[in-house]
Scaffold this active site. Structure first.
Site, PDB file in Angstrom:
ATOM      1  N   TYR A 151       0.834  -1.200   0.000  1.00 60.00           N
ATOM      2  CA  TYR A 151       0.000   0.000   0.000  1.00 60.00           C
ATOM      3  C   TYR A 151       0.871   1.254   0.000  1.00 60.00           C
ATOM      4  O   TYR A 151       0.624   2.195  -0.763  1.00 60.00           O
ATOM      5  CB  TYR A 151      -0.928  -0.011   1.214  1.00 60.00           C
ATOM      6  CG  TYR A 151      -2.066   0.972   1.119  1.00 60.00           C
ATOM      7  CD1 TYR A 151      -3.099   0.769   0.214  1.00 60.00           C
ATOM      8  CD2 TYR A 151      -2.120   2.094   1.943  1.00 60.00           C
ATOM      9  CE1 TYR A 151      -4.153   1.661   0.128  1.00 60.00           C
ATOM     10  CE2 TYR A 151      -3.166   2.992   1.861  1.00 60.00           C
ATOM     11  CZ  TYR A 151      -4.183   2.778   0.952  1.00 60.00           C
ATOM     12  OH  TYR A 151      -5.228   3.666   0.865  1.00 60.00           O
ATOM     13  N   LYS A 155       0.925   4.117  -2.966  1.00 56.90           N
ATOM     14  CA  LYS A 155       0.523   5.503  -2.726  1.00 56.90           C
ATOM     15  C   LYS A 155       1.689   6.477  -2.882  1.00 56.90           C
ATOM     16  O   LYS A 155       1.487   7.630  -3.282  1.00 56.90           O
ATOM     17  CB  LYS A 155      -0.114   5.630  -1.339  1.00 56.90           C
ATOM     18  CG  LYS A 155      -1.439   4.881  -1.215  1.00 56.90           C
ATOM     19  CD  LYS A 155      -2.438   5.288  -2.292  1.00 56.90           C
ATOM     20  CE  LYS A 155      -3.776   4.585  -2.150  1.00 56.90           C
ATOM     21  NZ  LYS A 155      -4.751   4.990  -3.195  1.00 56.90           N
TER      22      LYS A 155
END
Length: 246
Positions: A151, A155
């Site tokens: 993640y 991002k």
């Protein structure tokens, strides 16, 4: 409390991941500010329920954002004022436990789709005369966190892509920014936040000592989609209660 009902009047905004949580709230906030919204999600039932909020202002596309059918419809748009790349996934696990499938899934949904959708929508955004892209990032696009390597990677990539596109598209009058939330209370996160250890970790990391709500994120998105932010591009609004300030 809210934005002027004419703030986005006459504008068409496309929102991915619109069926639940943050995406749903973004659709509702855009509609409340006067926009016509194209709501995209895989679950038709969620979209049909959402459309009841404002049938005349919400157009639903029950499509997978990585499908050929979606990109065909996207390229057919003659004009688009705003694009909100909200859809995303997470796969939480230590790096030694992450599978090739998890890696591929996160890259496909959180990075590749943002790039490809922005690319496909660009002619319509340019045609609007003042197009705006808002990419859903995360506080994890600025820091690291155990068990969230995929993640965080995705991002951080979104933040880099956003800066690059903002510079590249500035002379074509297309602005590109991100919104970067902390943990937000949604149906998906409620079970996580119900775990005492996880709840304690989150609250200790947020100086404001409260969990973000979907409306907090949607308000920032509406601002960036509107002319109130006409001189803002290549940056991020962090909805993190101070998490990344420490």
């Amino acid at each position: 409390m809210g934005f002027d009902k004419t703030l986005l009047l006459g504008k068409t905004i496309l929102v991915t991941g619109a069926g639940k949580g943050i995406g749903k709230s973004c659709v509702e906030k855009c509609v409340a500010a006067g926009a016509n919204v194209i709501a995209v999600a895989r679950t038709k039932q969620d979209l049909e329920q959402l459309k009841q909020y404002a049938p005349a202002q919400i157009e639903i596309w029950p499509l997978d954002i990585n499908s050929d059918a979606f990109f065909e419809r996207l390229r057919e748009l003659s004009k688009l004022d705003g694009l909100l790349n909200n859809a995303g996934i997470n796969r939480v696990a230590p790096i030694l436990e992450q599978t090739d499938q998890n890696i591929d899934d996160v890259i496909a949904m959180n990075i590749s789709s943002v790039y490809k959708i922005s690319q496909a929508a660009l002619p319509a955004l340019i045609a609007s005369g003042a197009g705006t892209v808002v990419n859903m990032s995360s506080q994890m696009g600025f820091v690291g966190s155990a068990n969230r390597s995929l993640y965080c990677m995705s991002k951080h990539a979104v933040e880099g892509l956003t800066k690059a596109l903002a510079v590249e598209l500035a002379t074509q009058n297309v602005r590109v920014n991100t919104v970067a939330p902390t943990f937000v209370e949604t149906p998906m996160t409620k079970p996580m936040l119900a775990d005492p250890a996880f709840n304690k970790f989150v609250y200790e990391m947020i100086p404001m000592k409260k969990i973000a709500q979907t409306g907090d994120v949607a308000n920032a998105c509406v601002f960036l989609l509107s002319e109130l932010s006409a001189m803002i591009t290549g940056t991020s609004i962090k909805i993190d209660g101070g998490w990344t300030a420490q």
